[in-house]
Motif scaffolding. Sequence first.
Motif, PDB file in Angstrom:
ATOM      1  N   ASP A 265      -1.906   6.061  -4.146  1.00  0.00           N
ATOM      2  CA  ASP A 265      -2.804   5.976  -3.538  1.00  0.00           C
ATOM      3  C   ASP A 265      -3.883   7.410  -3.368  1.00  0.00           C
ATOM      4  O   ASP A 265      -4.778   7.050  -3.171  1.00  0.00           O
ATOM      5  CB  ASP A 265      -3.572   4.771  -2.965  1.00  0.00           C
ATOM      6  CG  ASP A 265      -2.711   3.583  -3.585  1.00  0.00           C
ATOM      7  OD1 ASP A 265      -2.146   3.389  -4.925  1.00  0.00           O
ATOM      8  OD2 ASP A 265      -2.642   2.824  -3.257  1.00  0.00           O
ATOM      9  N   GLY A 266      -3.090   7.910  -2.404  1.00  0.00           N
ATOM     10  CA  GLY A 266      -4.060   9.415  -1.959  1.00  0.00           C
ATOM     11  C   GLY A 266      -4.490   8.991  -1.036  1.00  0.00           C
ATOM     12  O   GLY A 266      -4.023   7.841   0.306  1.00  0.00           O
ATOM     13  N   LEU A 267      -6.054   9.163  -0.260  1.00  0.00           N
ATOM     14  CA  LEU A 267      -6.224   9.601   0.775  1.00  0.00           C
ATOM     15  C   LEU A 267      -6.721   7.979   1.472  1.00  0.00           C
ATOM     16  O   LEU A 267      -6.969   7.402   2.382  1.00  0.00           O
ATOM     17  CB  LEU A 267      -7.816  10.573   0.701  1.00  0.00           C
ATOM     18  CG  LEU A 267      -6.767  11.773   1.236  1.00  0.00           C
ATOM     19  CD1 LEU A 267      -7.734  13.239   1.104  1.00  0.00           C
ATOM     20  CD2 LEU A 267      -5.715  12.279   2.439  1.00  0.00           C
ATOM     21  N   ASN A 268      -7.585   7.355   0.221  1.00  0.00           N
ATOM     22  CA  ASN A 268      -8.197   5.922   0.691  1.00  0.00           C
ATOM     23  C   ASN A 268      -6.904   4.810   0.813  1.00  0.00           C
ATOM     24  O   ASN A 268      -7.438   4.165  -0.391  1.00  0.00           O
ATOM     25  CB  ASN A 268      -9.155   5.907  -0.262  1.00  0.00           C
ATOM     26  CG  ASN A 268     -10.308   4.689   0.566  1.00  0.00           C
ATOM     27  OD1 ASN A 268     -10.721   4.143   1.485  1.00  0.00           O
ATOM     28  ND2 ASN A 268     -10.764   4.225  -0.710  1.00  0.00           N
ATOM     29  N   PHE A 269      -6.013   5.308   1.613  1.00  0.00           N
ATOM     30  CA  PHE A 269      -4.891   3.878   1.549  1.00  0.00           C
ATOM     31  C   PHE A 269      -5.162   2.883   2.443  1.00  0.00           C
ATOM     32  O   PHE A 269      -5.415   2.749   3.355  1.00  0.00           O
ATOM     33  CB  PHE A 269      -3.288   4.827   0.825  1.00  0.00           C
ATOM     34  CG  PHE A 269      -2.691   5.285   2.310  1.00  0.00           C
ATOM     35  CD1 PHE A 269      -2.702   5.167   4.125  1.00  0.00           C
ATOM     36  CD2 PHE A 269      -3.481   6.950   3.192  1.00  0.00           C
ATOM     37  CE1 PHE A 269      -2.583   5.508   4.483  1.00  0.00           C
ATOM     38  CE2 PHE A 269      -3.476   7.316   3.772  1.00  0.00           C
ATOM     39  CZ  PHE A 269      -2.643   6.669   5.236  1.00  0.00           C
ATOM     40  N   GLY A 270      -4.682   1.712   1.405  1.00  0.00           N
ATOM     41  CA  GLY A 270      -4.570   0.311   2.484  1.00  0.00           C
ATOM     42  C   GLY A 270      -3.814   0.778   3.474  1.00  0.00           C
ATOM     43  O   GLY A 270      -2.453   1.594   3.594  1.00  0.00           O
TER      44      GLY A 270
ATOM     45  N   PHE B 261       0.581  -1.437   0.023  1.00  0.00           N
ATOM     46  CA  PHE B 261      -0.106  -0.130  -0.340  1.00  0.00           C
ATOM     47  C   PHE B 261       0.647   1.117   0.053  1.00  0.00           C
ATOM     48  O   PHE B 261       1.883   1.198   0.361  1.00  0.00           O
ATOM     49  CB  PHE B 261      -1.007   0.360   1.173  1.00  0.00           C
ATOM     50  CG  PHE B 261      -2.040  -1.348   1.004  1.00  0.00           C
ATOM     51  CD1 PHE B 261      -2.933  -1.396   0.886  1.00  0.00           C
ATOM     52  CD2 PHE B 261      -1.571  -1.981   2.131  1.00  0.00           C
ATOM     53  CE1 PHE B 261      -3.923  -2.391   1.188  1.00  0.00           C
ATOM     54  CE2 PHE B 261      -2.148  -2.850   2.346  1.00  0.00           C
ATOM     55  CZ  PHE B 261      -3.088  -3.585   1.092  1.00  0.00           C
ATOM     56  N   SER B 262      -0.008   2.795  -0.609  1.00  0.00           N
ATOM     57  CA  SER B 262       0.719   3.112  -0.721  1.00  0.00           C
ATOM     58  C   SER B 262       0.156   4.829  -0.423  1.00  0.00           C
ATOM     59  O   SER B 262      -0.448   4.955  -1.008  1.00  0.00           O
ATOM     60  CB  SER B 262       1.860   3.703  -1.429  1.00  0.00           C
ATOM     61  OG  SER B 262       2.305   4.959  -2.397  1.00  0.00           O
ATOM     62  N   HIS B 263      -0.094   6.007   0.633  1.00  0.00           N
ATOM     63  CA  HIS B 263      -0.265   6.880   0.696  1.00  0.00           C
ATOM     64  C   HIS B 263       0.321   7.881  -0.636  1.00  0.00           C
ATOM     65  O   HIS B 263      -0.717   9.037  -1.039  1.00  0.00           O
ATOM     66  CB  HIS B 263       0.012   7.491   2.047  1.00  0.00           C
ATOM     67  CG  HIS B 263      -0.793   9.006   2.042  1.00  0.00           C
ATOM     68  ND1 HIS B 263      -0.393   9.752   3.105  1.00  0.00           N
ATOM     69  CD2 HIS B 263      -1.859   9.173   1.160  1.00  0.00           C
ATOM     70  CE1 HIS B 263      -1.398  11.302   3.147  1.00  0.00           C
ATOM     71  NE2 HIS B 263      -2.052  10.724   2.071  1.00  0.00           N
ATOM     72  N   VAL B 264       1.764   8.383  -0.757  1.00  0.00           N
ATOM     73  CA  VAL B 264       1.990   8.795  -1.940  1.00  0.00           C
ATOM     74  C   VAL B 264       1.502   8.112  -2.887  1.00  0.00           C
ATOM     75  O   VAL B 264       1.185   8.969  -3.721  1.00  0.00           O
ATOM     76  CB  VAL B 264       3.703   8.367  -2.220  1.00  0.00           C
ATOM     77  CG1 VAL B 264       3.939   8.886  -3.659  1.00  0.00           C
ATOM     78  CG2 VAL B 264       4.597   9.086  -0.923  1.00  0.00           C
TER      79      VAL B 264
END
Length: 442
Positions: free
Chosen positions: A427-432, A422-425
């Motif tokens: 995938d954005g706000l709905n990240f795992g 998973f990655s916030h960078v």
Amino acid sequence: MAEAVLVDLFGLKLDSQQICHQTLLKTLNGIHCHHAPKAKFLCIMCCSYVTQERDDEQGLCDWEAGNGFSLLMRDFETVSNPSMAASLYTIKQKIDERNLSHIKVIVPEHRKSFMKAFIDQLFTGVYDFEFEDLQVAWRESLLKPATEINAPTTHQLEEIQNEIETYLRGLPALKGDLTIIRSPLIPDRLFTRYPLPSTDIFIHGFTTRTGGISYIPTLSSLNLFSSSKRRDPKVVVQENLRRLANAAGFNAEKFYRIKTDHANEVWVMGKKEPESYDGIVTNQRGVTITALGADCIPIVFADPVKTVCGVAHSGWKGTLLGVAMATVNAMTAEYGCNLEDIIVVLGPSVGPCCFTLPRESATSFHNLHPSCVRQLDSLNPYVDIRKATRILLERGGILPQNIQDQKGDLDLCTSCHPDKFFSHVRDGLNFGTQIGFICIRE
């Protein structure tokens, strides 16, 4: 205005008299006419089997083919399952596929409290629900109401919970098998001198995104964190955790996550728990502690001599605030650990290939060591939080050979490997969320 409309006919029984059929058709047609112009999803939920009390009774699904119902089904989707849990979870998937959040539930009044109990378990704060009574002209055999309308009892709530958990346990794993990344630096066993047998010490690892049941693309599949801002409910995350615990060998009932604040507070387990903290240390056996990660570094600490372990969550702010050494210092201060005995393993995180910061923040990393930053003259230089963490640990007295931040899958960039992490960078706000965990065996 509702984006999705769910009509609950789960407990419906019909008799052979045409008036009952016509009454229901009229009701459903009215719902369709009112909501179809703006709603993006119209759904009827019914039971796939009904115990018939009389020969002339029919379940809704037995009735679909005739009586004008098939024409109406061109406008409604029908979800038919033997359990409420299966039906609502299927409907949630259809709602999520359309990225809808505003839902109207049209439900018989006597079933509303039970419907809410299921929804509370299967949905999160992302969704906005509105309830409306299903208005049907009552006949003896049509939508028989309960004699009293009461909230579910504690026992009934437990049955609802059990029904949901049982259903989720039966779902197949998505995106492949559950995979745990382990470090050879942290011993699973302590080998003692002859003639004593070897002694188990630690269970540890770092998760990837495979082997769970979360189906939303950015959360699929082994997402291990739920919040009111994500579409994965706690009960799904709990099932993912149960599968991880079974694979790794720890007790899911004694599982503690860091309460992230992107700072350097450390909780010494057994003392008063702070409201938020980015590190945990313990010498308690059978307790699993864990650090969250989805670009930030999940760090695992182990001292096989004193039998002490710790975890830390290190984002760029926590890195600069020294959360890794704060965790080390807690181990030495509380349990008498020696620096030369402490092993530190950095889990998968975003790499310097993908992670940038505004120049002002990046300058702090450059001041720590120039090798931590590339293109400092740009507006958003590239920053290596892993290298910065190693530098701070070595300066604090951790032996270089006792730090693992490379080799195998541990140093893969989370943003560059969507098949694994998973990655916030990315995938954005709905990240795992993946985790690093450690436990002292009982």
